[in-house]
Enzyme design. Structure first.
Site, PDB file in Angstrom:
ATOM      1  N   ARG A  89     -13.098  -7.604   1.313  1.00 28.26           N
ATOM      2  CA  ARG A  89     -13.320  -7.271  -0.089  1.00 28.26           C
ATOM      3  C   ARG A  89     -14.214  -8.313  -0.743  1.00 28.26           C
ATOM      4  NH1 ARG A  89      -9.044  -5.825  -4.972  1.00 28.26           N
ATOM      5  NH2 ARG A  89     -10.625  -5.863  -6.625  1.00 28.26           N
ATOM      6  N   ARG A 129     -13.430  -0.398  -2.899  1.00 30.06           N
ATOM      7  CA  ARG A 129     -13.066  -1.611  -2.175  1.00 30.06           C
ATOM      8  C   ARG A 129     -12.241  -1.238  -0.945  1.00 30.06           C
ATOM      9  NH1 ARG A 129      -9.785  -2.151  -6.897  1.00 30.06           N
ATOM     10  NH2 ARG A 129     -11.791  -1.824  -7.901  1.00 30.06           N
ATOM     11  N   ASP A 189      -7.030  -3.338  -1.894  1.00 26.68           N
ATOM     12  CA  ASP A 189      -6.610  -3.853  -3.187  1.00 26.68           C
ATOM     13  C   ASP A 189      -5.123  -4.166  -3.069  1.00 26.68           C
ATOM     14  OD1 ASP A 189      -6.595  -4.581  -5.812  1.00 26.68           O
ATOM     15  OD2 ASP A 189      -6.796  -2.551  -6.622  1.00 26.68           O
ATOM     16  N   ASP A 247      -1.746  -5.879  -5.016  1.00 24.04           N
ATOM     17  CA  ASP A 247      -1.197  -6.331  -6.289  1.00 24.04           C
ATOM     18  C   ASP A 247       0.285  -6.660  -6.130  1.00 24.04           C
ATOM     19  OD1 ASP A 247      -3.470  -5.973  -8.081  1.00 24.04           O
ATOM     20  OD2 ASP A 247      -3.212  -3.822  -7.744  1.00 24.04           O
TER      21      ASP A 247
END
Length: 437
Positions: free
Chosen positions: A99, A108, A111, A113
């Site tokens: 990324r 992307r 990801d 989180d």
């Protein structure tokens, strides 16, 4: 929330939930590689949710080629790291998987989180937990609800994850693909006559987007001949065993469900490696309740007036069929609670076509939201069912098109799991519907 001891040492560890997404390149491979890298960064994977697809979130002036759908999942993990150290590890994994910073909305490969860190609420210049926007994002709430439907979000009151998911504009469905190992099912009995046909069918369902595979070895259509548990197991075990072996080492694998009302079959299937028991008799027998109480698997409980179905045995014509199903569910919930069952592991199926005539089944579907207030995940099995025969042709193609139309309405109304025959056609139709909505 301290829940135990980290297996690699004596420090206390924390339950955390991570959101993973990818919309560039081989999306499933990126998700799988990210999960595999967590351990090297001090984050232990407990379990991963099913994968859901969602449209990219984009500003109006985004380049057209940024409009690439995401695959998303939620990972339940445990760690003895503090939150900032977790964040640093996630950023390192993103970098390792290629990324680069092309802008907030750009496609992307991965990801990552930090969604939840125990019950802590964190707000500083680098990190906010619970993750901002969590309760507004169906692509996070749907997979999180598949793991922990009754979880509440710190700082967000008493509403559960499942309630948050249903309150949003889009509640992404999970697709359950049907595998009939029977010679006499109403729609496709006898088509999967050998191992190669079964394996090819399962692969096509998975490729089409099925996150659950429901294997049935005994027909429950009207007029079907009941089997003994041993007869059912003899038909089921070879296919289930092959599928367990095939997917054993895959983190992102379909969940294997077994459609049975025999407690002995359920017990054998769970021991072999099944993930879900789809009990068409409604989790009513003491023997099946005992199996559920001693297992960590999910159980689907279906409303019915008898199995196999009997066209002559239906709810009274002067009754509201939804109210009758609600009364039944109230009684079952009380019985399950007395037995000590974890209601987070129970999925409710209103039993379209089982003890309902065509109009009663249709009325149930029209009032499906009423069944959501019980706090259980909801599964609907409507595919090719006889309730549609008055309004569509008898051909399979026509019934599949009708089924898709019903499915999109059920998606709009927040049904959690849709059990269908043609998964690929459903996911294709849903992709177009969700992108334009």
């Amino acid at each position: 929330m301290i829940v135990g001891t980290w297996p690699f040492g004596e420090q206390p560890f924390m339950d955390i939930y991570l959101g993973l997404g990818s919309n560039l390149g081989d999306r499933r491979d990126h998700l799988a590689r990210a999960l595999a890298l967590l351990g090297a960064h001090g984050i232990g994977l407990v379990r991963a949710s099913p994968v859901v697809e969602s449209p990219a979130m984009l500003p109006d002036d985004a380049p057209a080629d940024w409009n690439q759908p995401f695959l998303n999942l939620v990972a339940h993990c445990r760690t003895d790291l503090r939150p900032i150290a977790v964040l640093d590890g996630l950023k390192t994994i993103e970098h390792e998987l290629g990324r680069v910073d092309r802008g907030r909305w750009a496609p992307r490969p991965i990801d990552l989180d930090l969604l939840l860190y125990g019950r802590e609420v964190i707000a500083n210049e680098r990190l906010r937990v619970p993750h901002p926007g969590l309760v507004e994002r169906a692509f996070v709430l749907t997979p999180l609800a598949a793991l922990e439907p009754r979880l509440t979000i710190p700082g967000q009151g008493t509403r559960t994850v499942l309630e948050h998911a249903r309150a949003g504009r889009h509640h992404l469905p999970l697709w359950m693909g049907i595998v009939n190992l029977t010679p006499d099912s109403f729609s496709d009995g006898g088509e999967l006559a050998d191992d190669a046909a079964v394996d090819e069918h399962v692969e096509s369902l998975v490729a089409g987007g099925a996150e659950l595979i429901d294997l049935g070895a005994e027909s429950t259509r009207p007029g079907a001949t009941p089997l003994t548990a041993d007869e059912e197991w003899a038909r089921l075990e070879p296919a289930l065993g092959r599928l367990v072996d095939r997917y054993r080492d895959r983190v992102l694998r379909p969940r294997l469900s077994v459609d049975t009302y025999h407690a002995a079959t359920a017990r054998r299937a769970l021991a072999l490696g099944a993930d879900v028991i789809n009990d068409v008799s409604g989790l009513t027998s003491d023997a099946m309740i005992e199996v559920a109480a001693t297992s960590r698997a999910d159980f689907v409980a279906m409303h019915n007036l008898g199995v196999p179905a009997d066209r002559a045995l239906t709810l009274p014509a002067d009754q509201d069929p939804t109210a009758a199903v609600e009364r039944w569910l109230y009684e079952r919930l009380a019985a399950w609670q007395r037995a000590g069952l974890d209601l987070a592991r129970i999925v409710f199926d209103p039993g379209i076509g089982f003890g309902k005539n065509a109009l009663q089944s249709l009325r149930l579907l029209r009032n499906i939201e009423r069944l959501q207030r019980f706090g259980l995940r909801l599964l609907v099995g409507h595919s090719r069912k006889s309730f549609m025969h008055h309004v569509t042709a008898a051909s399979r193609a026509e019934r599949d098109l009708f089924t898709i139309g019903v499915s999109l309405q059920l998606c709009e109304r927040g049904v959690d799991i849709l059990r269908v025959h043609d998964v690929a056609a459903h996911t294709a139709a849903y992709r177009g519907w969700s992108h334009v909505d």
